[in-house]
Design a protein around this motif. Structure first.
Motif, PDB file in Angstrom:
ATOM      1  N   MET A   1       0.830  -1.208   0.000  1.00 42.74           N
ATOM      2  CA  MET A   1       0.000   0.000   0.000  1.00 42.74           C
ATOM      3  C   MET A   1       0.865   1.260   0.000  1.00 42.74           C
ATOM      4  SD  MET A   1      -3.133  -0.614  -0.325  1.00 42.74           S
ATOM      5  CE  MET A   1      -2.835  -2.062  -1.314  1.00 42.74           C
ATOM      6  N   GLU A   2       1.955   1.231   0.728  1.00 47.96           N
ATOM      7  CA  GLU A   2       2.866   2.370   0.782  1.00 47.96           C
ATOM      8  C   GLU A   2       3.490   2.615  -0.589  1.00 47.96           C
ATOM      9  OE1 GLU A   2       7.061   3.273   2.916  1.00 47.96           O
ATOM     10  OE2 GLU A   2       5.484   2.523   4.243  1.00 47.96           O
ATOM     11  N   ALA A   3       3.875   1.552  -1.266  1.00 47.26           N
ATOM     12  CA  ALA A   3       4.457   1.685  -2.608  1.00 47.26           C
ATOM     13  C   ALA A   3       3.429   2.263  -3.573  1.00 47.26           C
ATOM     14  CB  ALA A   3       4.955   0.337  -3.112  1.00 47.26           C
ATOM     15  N   LEU A   4       2.191   1.820  -3.471  1.00 47.85           N
ATOM     16  CA  LEU A   4       1.124   2.333  -4.326  1.00 47.85           C
ATOM     17  C   LEU A   4       0.874   3.813  -4.049  1.00 47.85           C
ATOM     18  CD1 LEU A   4      -0.967   1.476  -6.470  1.00 47.85           C
ATOM     19  CD2 LEU A   4      -2.553   1.065  -4.592  1.00 47.85           C
ATOM     20  N   GLU A   5       0.843   4.188  -2.788  1.00 49.60           N
ATOM     21  CA  GLU A   5       0.640   5.590  -2.414  1.00 49.60           C
ATOM     22  C   GLU A   5       1.804   6.459  -2.889  1.00 49.60           C
ATOM     23  OE1 GLU A   5       0.060   5.404   1.797  1.00 49.60           O
ATOM     24  OE2 GLU A   5      -1.988   4.636   1.607  1.00 49.60           O
ATOM     25  N   ASP A   6       3.017   5.958  -2.771  1.00 52.26           N
ATOM     26  CA  ASP A   6       4.185   6.702  -3.250  1.00 52.26           C
ATOM     27  C   ASP A   6       4.125   6.910  -4.756  1.00 52.26           C
ATOM     28  OD1 ASP A   6       5.140   6.813  -0.667  1.00 52.26           O
ATOM     29  OD2 ASP A   6       6.709   5.304  -0.965  1.00 52.26           O
ATOM     30  N   LEU A   7       3.684   5.898  -5.464  1.00 54.36           N
ATOM     31  CA  LEU A   7       3.557   5.995  -6.922  1.00 54.36           C
ATOM     32  C   LEU A   7       2.468   7.004  -7.292  1.00 54.36           C
ATOM     33  CD1 LEU A   7       4.915   4.799  -9.384  1.00 54.36           C
ATOM     34  CD2 LEU A   7       3.241   2.957  -9.356  1.00 54.36           C
TER      35      LEU A   7
ATOM     36  N   ASP B   1      13.861   6.211  -6.038  1.00 56.63           N
ATOM     37  CA  ASP B   1      13.513   5.541  -4.784  1.00 56.63           C
ATOM     38  C   ASP B   1      12.120   4.911  -4.857  1.00 56.63           C
ATOM     39  OD1 ASP B   1      15.938   6.351  -3.731  1.00 56.63           O
ATOM     40  OD2 ASP B   1      15.090   8.128  -2.756  1.00 56.63           O
ATOM     41  N   VAL B   2      11.173   5.658  -5.420  1.00 48.04           N
ATOM     42  CA  VAL B   2       9.807   5.151  -5.540  1.00 48.04           C
ATOM     43  C   VAL B   2       9.775   3.944  -6.465  1.00 48.04           C
ATOM     44  CG1 VAL B   2       7.496   5.687  -6.427  1.00 48.04           C
ATOM     45  CG2 VAL B   2       8.691   7.346  -4.994  1.00 48.04           C
ATOM     46  N   LEU B   3      10.457   4.050  -7.600  1.00 45.94           N
ATOM     47  CA  LEU B   3      10.464   2.940  -8.552  1.00 45.94           C
ATOM     48  C   LEU B   3      11.167   1.712  -7.977  1.00 45.94           C
ATOM     49  CD1 LEU B   3      11.044   4.807 -11.928  1.00 45.94           C
ATOM     50  CD2 LEU B   3       8.889   3.960 -10.954  1.00 45.94           C
ATOM     51  N   ALA B   4      12.200   1.917  -7.190  1.00 38.09           N
ATOM     52  CA  ALA B   4      12.888   0.787  -6.554  1.00 38.09           C
ATOM     53  C   ALA B   4      11.966   0.104  -5.546  1.00 38.09           C
ATOM     54  CB  ALA B   4      14.164   1.260  -5.873  1.00 38.09           C
ATOM     55  N   LYS B   5      11.237   0.907  -4.774  1.00 37.53           N
ATOM     56  CA  LYS B   5      10.304   0.353  -3.798  1.00 37.53           C
ATOM     57  C   LYS B   5       9.193  -0.432  -4.502  1.00 37.53           C
ATOM     58  CE  LYS B   5       8.840   2.628  -0.054  1.00 37.53           C
ATOM     59  NZ  LYS B   5       8.125   3.641   0.752  1.00 37.53           N
ATOM     60  N   VAL B   6       8.665   0.138  -5.578  1.00 38.33           N
ATOM     61  CA  VAL B   6       7.613  -0.540  -6.331  1.00 38.33           C
ATOM     62  C   VAL B   6       8.138  -1.849  -6.912  1.00 38.33           C
ATOM     63  CG1 VAL B   6       6.174  -0.394  -8.416  1.00 38.33           C
ATOM     64  CG2 VAL B   6       6.279   1.528  -6.824  1.00 38.33           C
ATOM     65  N   SER B   7       9.334  -1.816  -7.441  1.00 40.50           N
ATOM     66  CA  SER B   7       9.939  -3.016  -8.016  1.00 40.50           C
ATOM     67  C   SER B   7      10.118  -4.096  -6.959  1.00 40.50           C
ATOM     68  CB  SER B   7      11.289  -2.667  -8.643  1.00 40.50           C
ATOM     69  OG  SER B   7      11.917  -3.808  -9.134  1.00 40.50           O
ATOM     70  N   THR B   8      10.594  -3.711  -5.795  1.00 40.73           N
ATOM     71  CA  THR B   8      10.787  -4.668  -4.704  1.00 40.73           C
ATOM     72  C   THR B   8       9.465  -5.312  -4.292  1.00 40.73           C
ATOM     73  OG1 THR B   8      12.673  -3.408  -3.886  1.00 40.73           O
ATOM     74  CG2 THR B   8      11.629  -4.918  -2.342  1.00 40.73           C
TER      75      THR B   8
END
Length: 136
Positions: free
Chosen positions: A18-24, A91-98
């Motif tokens: 959810m955090e990754a989605l919100e960051d995106l 950073d956001v893309l790395a988090k989403v990828s992870t």
């Protein structure tokens, strides 16, 4: 005991997703704000140049320079916004990828679809922003 640990890991994974989605989503909004600001800046600059095209007096020169300073401040705000986007995007893309590549707790199909749509939106917005910068 192990079941409690598994529940905690699942909960943590869901929070990270959810955090990754919100960051995106925040990244998309930031890009869109930068787009709007650049468009406003171009319009303001063109209008200012049209208004002050035939300056004849020192007062008119001063009025032109004051408006030019306002536009320069707006451009500085846009540049700061672009710098922030440039530093946050990797950073956001790395988090989403992870999160998307998590083999232990893979995201649900709906989350994958949401992320895909947001990534397409980011790509389209970046393309529009690049085109707008190039036209400047």
């Amino acid at each position: 005991m192990a079941s409690n640990r598994v529940k905690k890991l699942l909960h943590k994974s869901a929070l990270l997703q959810m955090e990754a989605l919100e960051d995106l989503q925040a990244l998309v909004k930031g890009i869109e704000r930068a787009e709007v600001l650049l468009s406003e800046l171009k319009q303001d600059t063109e209008a200012m140049n049209a208004r002050h095209q035939h300056r004849r007096t020192t007062r008119e020169d001063i009025a032109y320079l004051e408006e030019l300073l306002k536009c320069a401040k707006k451009k500085l705000a846009w540049e700061n916004q672009m710098e922030k986007l440039a530093t946050n995007t990797p950073d956001v893309l790395a988090k989403v990828s992870t999160v998307m590549n998590d083999t232990i707790n893979p995201p649900a199909d709906q989350l994958r679809l949401n992320v895909l749509e947001l990534l397409k939106t980011v790509q389209a917005a970046m393309s529009r922003l690049d085109a707008a910068k190039a036209a400047d």
